[in-house]
Design an enzyme around this catalytic site. Structure first.
Site, PDB file in Angstrom:
ATOM      1  N   ALA A   1       1.548   4.840   2.359  1.00  0.00           N
ATOM      2  CA  ALA A   1       1.288   5.247   3.435  1.00  0.00           C
ATOM      3  C   ALA A   1       2.447   6.271   3.718  1.00  0.00           C
ATOM      4  CB  ALA A   1       1.164   4.386   4.470  1.00  0.00           C
TER       5      ALA A   1
ATOM      6  N   GLN B   1      -6.865   0.749   7.385  1.00  0.00           N
ATOM      7  CA  GLN B   1      -6.213   0.521   6.138  1.00  0.00           C
ATOM      8  C   GLN B   1      -5.127  -0.820   6.586  1.00  0.00           C
ATOM      9  OE1 GLN B   1      -6.941   1.889   3.825  1.00  0.00           O
ATOM     10  NE2 GLN B   1      -5.746   3.492   3.043  1.00  0.00           N
ATOM     11  N   HIS B   2      -4.865  -1.698   5.584  1.00  0.00           N
ATOM     12  CA  HIS B   2      -4.287  -2.845   5.804  1.00  0.00           C
ATOM     13  C   HIS B   2      -3.109  -2.904   6.675  1.00  0.00           C
ATOM     14  CE1 HIS B   2      -6.891  -4.814   2.541  1.00  0.00           C
ATOM     15  NE2 HIS B   2      -7.656  -4.496   3.565  1.00  0.00           N
TER      16      HIS B   2
ATOM     17  N   GLU C   1      -2.521  17.576   2.850  1.00  0.00           N
ATOM     18  CA  GLU C   1      -2.988  16.301   2.838  1.00  0.00           C
ATOM     19  C   GLU C   1      -4.185  16.222   1.449  1.00  0.00           C
ATOM     20  OE1 GLU C   1      -2.264  12.386   4.238  1.00  0.00           O
ATOM     21  OE2 GLU C   1      -3.509  13.400   2.406  1.00  0.00           O
TER      22      GLU C   1
ATOM     23  N   SER D   1       0.774  -1.001   0.076  1.00  0.00           N
ATOM     24  CA  SER D   1       0.078  -0.129   0.013  1.00  0.00           C
ATOM     25  C   SER D   1       0.987   1.173  -0.005  1.00  0.00           C
ATOM     26  CB  SER D   1      -0.911   0.045   1.378  1.00  0.00           C
ATOM     27  OG  SER D   1       0.000  -0.055   2.387  1.00  0.00           O
TER      28      SER D   1
HETATM   29  C1  LIG Z   1      -1.712   6.933  -4.050  1.00  0.00           C
HETATM   30  C2  LIG Z   1      -1.431   7.531  -2.458  1.00  0.00           C
HETATM   31  C3  LIG Z   1      -2.209   6.970  -1.436  1.00  0.00           C
HETATM   32  C4  LIG Z   1      -2.094   7.096  -0.066  1.00  0.00           C
HETATM   33  C5  LIG Z   1      -1.446   8.360   0.257  1.00  0.00           C
HETATM   34  C6  LIG Z   1      -0.717   9.081  -0.525  1.00  0.00           C
HETATM   35  C7  LIG Z   1      -0.831   8.645  -2.131  1.00  0.00           C
HETATM   36  C8  LIG Z   1      -0.004   9.353  -3.064  1.00  0.00           C
HETATM   37  C9  LIG Z   1       0.214  10.218  -0.004  1.00  0.00           C
HETATM   38  C10 LIG Z   1       1.333   9.586   0.605  1.00  0.00           C
HETATM   39  C11 LIG Z   1       0.740  11.120  -0.941  1.00  0.00           C
HETATM   40  C12 LIG Z   1      -0.744  10.795   0.834  1.00  0.00           C
HETATM   41  C13 LIG Z   1      -1.379   9.993   1.800  1.00  0.00           C
HETATM   42  C14 LIG Z   1      -2.904  10.235   1.998  1.00  0.00           C
HETATM   43  C15 LIG Z   1      -3.271   8.983   2.973  1.00  0.00           C
HETATM   44  C16 LIG Z   1      -4.660   8.639   2.773  1.00  0.00           C
HETATM   45  C17 LIG Z   1      -1.989   7.905   2.769  1.00  0.00           C
HETATM   46  C18 LIG Z   1      -1.267   7.614   3.895  1.00  0.00           C
HETATM   47  O1  LIG Z   1      -0.490   8.286   4.136  1.00  0.00           O
HETATM   48  N1  LIG Z   1      -2.027   6.600   4.612  1.00  0.00           N
HETATM   49  C19 LIG Z   1      -3.033   5.705   4.273  1.00  0.00           C
HETATM   50  O2  LIG Z   1      -3.419   5.136   4.996  1.00  0.00           O
HETATM   51  N2  LIG Z   1      -3.344   5.665   2.982  1.00  0.00           N
HETATM   52  C20 LIG Z   1      -3.067   6.584   2.047  1.00  0.00           C
HETATM   53  N3  LIG Z   1      -3.057   6.576   0.785  1.00  0.00           N
HETATM   54  C21 LIG Z   1      -4.284   5.811   0.213  1.00  0.00           C
HETATM   55  C22 LIG Z   1      -3.951   4.211   0.292  1.00  0.00           C
HETATM   56  O3  LIG Z   1      -2.432   3.841  -0.328  1.00  0.00           O
HETATM   57  C23 LIG Z   1      -4.956   3.395  -0.390  1.00  0.00           C
HETATM   58  O4  LIG Z   1      -6.160   3.490   0.387  1.00  0.00           O
HETATM   59  C24 LIG Z   1      -4.633   1.815  -0.333  1.00  0.00           C
HETATM   60  O5  LIG Z   1      -5.998   1.332  -1.076  1.00  0.00           O
HETATM   61  C25 LIG Z   1      -4.376   1.391   0.695  1.00  0.00           C
HETATM   62  O6  LIG Z   1      -3.899   0.130   0.656  1.00  0.00           O
HETATM   63  P1  LIG Z   1      -4.629  -1.431   1.498  1.00  0.00           P
HETATM   64  O7  LIG Z   1      -6.174  -1.291   1.047  1.00  0.00           O
HETATM   65  O8  LIG Z   1      -3.930  -2.566   1.147  1.00  0.00           O
HETATM   66  O9  LIG Z   1      -4.623  -0.824   2.928  1.00  0.00           O
HETATM   67  N4  LIG Z   1      -1.343   8.411   1.577  1.00  0.00           N
HETATM   68  K   LIG Z   2      -3.494  -1.564  -1.410  1.00  0.00           K
HETATM   69 MN   LIG Z   3      -4.424  -4.558   0.756  1.00  0.00          MN
END
Ligand SMILES: Cc1cc2c3c(c1C)C(C)(C)C[C@H]1C[C@@H](C)[C@]4(C(=O)NC(=O)N=C4N2C[C@H](O)[C@H](O)[C@H](O)COP(=O)(O)O)N31
Ligand SMILES: [K+]
Ligand SMILES: [Mn+2]
Length: 500
Positions: free
Chosen positions: A172, A190-191, A281, A170
């Protein structure tokens, strides 16, 4: 090695952007303290070429160049989604619908586990122990209000469940804390947070790897809310029809894409925490009173590719020109939401989170003829959809759902807002959900009038009552729908003659 396609190799991806005339090589020295991010932010907002900073002030020993806006809209208005298409091997003319279809195309297919190879480009340079000093790397300051230099915004956070065969990928965020430590957001549901909890229970620090400049298709899947227990690298394999090549980390048993630009590895502490943020954010705000205290990443090794490794960055903010937190998070959540609704037999054609709503809203496009067969009504239908989406992780970031007809293009905000403005009666056509998990980063939740972690969600019915059981009782008054074909053809044929 033979040069792989752009979706499987970040450096090939950069070359593809360059040959698409969608990359600006910036060889002048640029300061990673705010200047790199300001240029990147403006590049999103003007939808200009992706900036590649080849001469970052303070870079040394091949660490590092910086690529901004890898997931922004392309600079060619004729092909706005070309940069996204490049991530997944789609042609430049692809639409957002094609992109979503592609990301869902491996659903139901056998997963293809990655293969382990002995070495790869990410192993060309290795730093251990005293050779690691994160404060000496040109990690960028992305916003004047940020609480630290966020080195991790576009890398893949790789963690493994302590007992189950589940390796989660993912994205983060994480910022530099000191010489050998990062601190980053670990947010439920989140996972990465779910798996971290398991390590807490096991009483052991969680091994991690962050793969920066990973294969673009892997970055896409890492940003996609696949179901719990799915190993993202296997879904990447199924999407590509071939296994991804991974190499073993130096200091733990995790595996990372062999072609990554930079790999940071170590353990995420289950006891040590530090203040994290503020961070500019995804909704366009950086709250100065953000009190985020998060786990500490203890870095044990850094390995990286030769030829001046490239650090990709995302500079989240207002989606006036969307950045990766809109084009990836919003679009990929849309994909999973569509999948969930279709799997549950709902007559859904497509789902999309309009960038104009900062991907807080999602338009759900309904096949009205199929809707008639359900013999249902707005209340039952909207509550059923809200119960499905608002109680599942893929819907976590969505606070307003707009249920629109198939005459509305969910990717065209003018269509979406026309149907919301004209067909959704305030009050009666809105179905509220106060007992569901809220998305804590949404400003009216984190800094709003009411509860912070539950509620504030609504399903807006943008279908008139009669659309639930019969043909629409109106002619839409626009050029496309308001005139017979022969008139439209005559008008188009004579348009230039009229000098209009
Ligand atoms: C494309 C992107 C996705 C992000 C984030 C960013 C970018 C560019 C940045 C780093 C720029 C800003 C923050 C924003 C912040 C939301 C967060 C984060 O810090 N923490 C979090 O928990 N999820 C984030 N995501 C979303 C996350 O990757 C997706 O929700 C994904 O499905 C999680 O994978 P699992 O389903 O397997 O759990 N970051
Ligand atoms: K993912
Ligand atoms: Mn996942």
């Amino acid at each position: 090695y033979s040069t792989p396609p752009p979706h499987l190799d970040f450096r090939a991806f950069v070359s593809a952007l360059r040959s698409d005339n969608d990359l600006a090589d910036i060889d002048a020295e640029v300061d990673p303290r705010l200047e790199v991010a300001a240029i990147t932010r403006r590049a999103y907002e003007l939808q200009s070429k992706a900036p590649l900073f080849n001469n970052v002030k303070g870079a040394h020993d091949g660490l590092f160049r910086i690529l901004g806006a890898s997931g922004g809209l392309s600079s060619d208005p004729q092909y706005p989604y070309r940069r996204l298409a490049r991530h997944v091997g789609l042609p430049p003319t692809s639409s957002l619908g094609d992109f979503i279809d592609t990301m869902l195309s491996a659903k139901g297919k056998e997963p293809i586990p990655p293969v382990h190879v002995g070495t790869g480009p990410c192993k060309e340079h290795k730093l251990f122990g005293d050779n690691i000093d994160l404060t000496k790397l040109p990690a960028p300051l992305l916003n004047k209000a940020d609480g630290g230099n966020y080195i991790q915004t576009m890398g893949i956070n790789i963690v493994q469940h302590p007992t189950k065969p589940w390796v989660n990928w993912s994205i983060a965020r994480a910022m530099v804390l000191d010489k050998t430590r990062l601190v980053g957001l670990i947010m439920k549901p989140q996972h990465i947070a779910r798996i971290y909890e398991q390590w807490e229970e096991s009483g052991k620090d969680m091994p991690f790897a962050i793969a920066l400049g990973a294969p673009p298709i892997a970055v896409m899947v890492s940003s996609m809310p696949l179901p719990e227990g799915v190993t993202e690298s296997e879904y990447v394999g199924a999407l590509c029809g071939e296994p991804l090549e991974l190499v073993k980390c130096e200091t733990n048993d995790l595996y990372v894409p062999a072609r990554s630009e930079i790999v940071i590895e170590g353990t995420l502490s289950i006891t040590e925490r530090a203040k994290e943020g503020p961070f500019g954010e995804m909704h366009g705000y950086s709250f100065l009173d953000e009190e985020s205290v998060q786990p500490i990443y203890n870095v044990k090794a850094i390995t990286y590719r030769g030829g001046n490794a490239i650090l990709p960055i995302s500079v989240p903010g207002r989606a006036t020109g969307p950045d990766e937190t809109h084009t990836l998070i919003g679009t990929l959540a849309s994909a999973e939401i569509r999948q969930l609704l279709q799997e549950n037999g709902l007559p859904v054609l497509n789902v999309f989170t309009p960038y104009e709503t900062q991907v807080i809203w999602a338009a759900v496009q309904i096949d009205r003829k199929k809707l008639w067969t359900l013999k249902t009504n707005a209340e039952d239908f909207c509550r059923r959809i809200g119960d499905l989406i608002f109680r599942r992780k893929c819907g976590m970031q969505i606070h307003r759902l707009l249920i629109v007809g198939d005459d509305i293009d969910p990717f065209n905000f003018k269509d979406v807002i026309w149907s919301y403005a004209s067909r959704c009666r305030p009050g009666m056509d809105e179905y509220h959900f106060e007992d569901v998990a809220a998305y804590g980063l949404v400003p009216y939740m984190s800094h709003g009038p009411g509860t912070k972690v539950t509620g504030g969600k609504v399903v807006a019915n943008c279908l008139l009552p009669h659309e639930y059981n019969q043909e629409q009782l109106w002619v839409t008054c626009d050029f496309e729908n308001g005139y017979p074909e022969e008139i439209k053809e005559k008008v188009l044929r004579r348009w230039t003659e009229f000098g209009l």
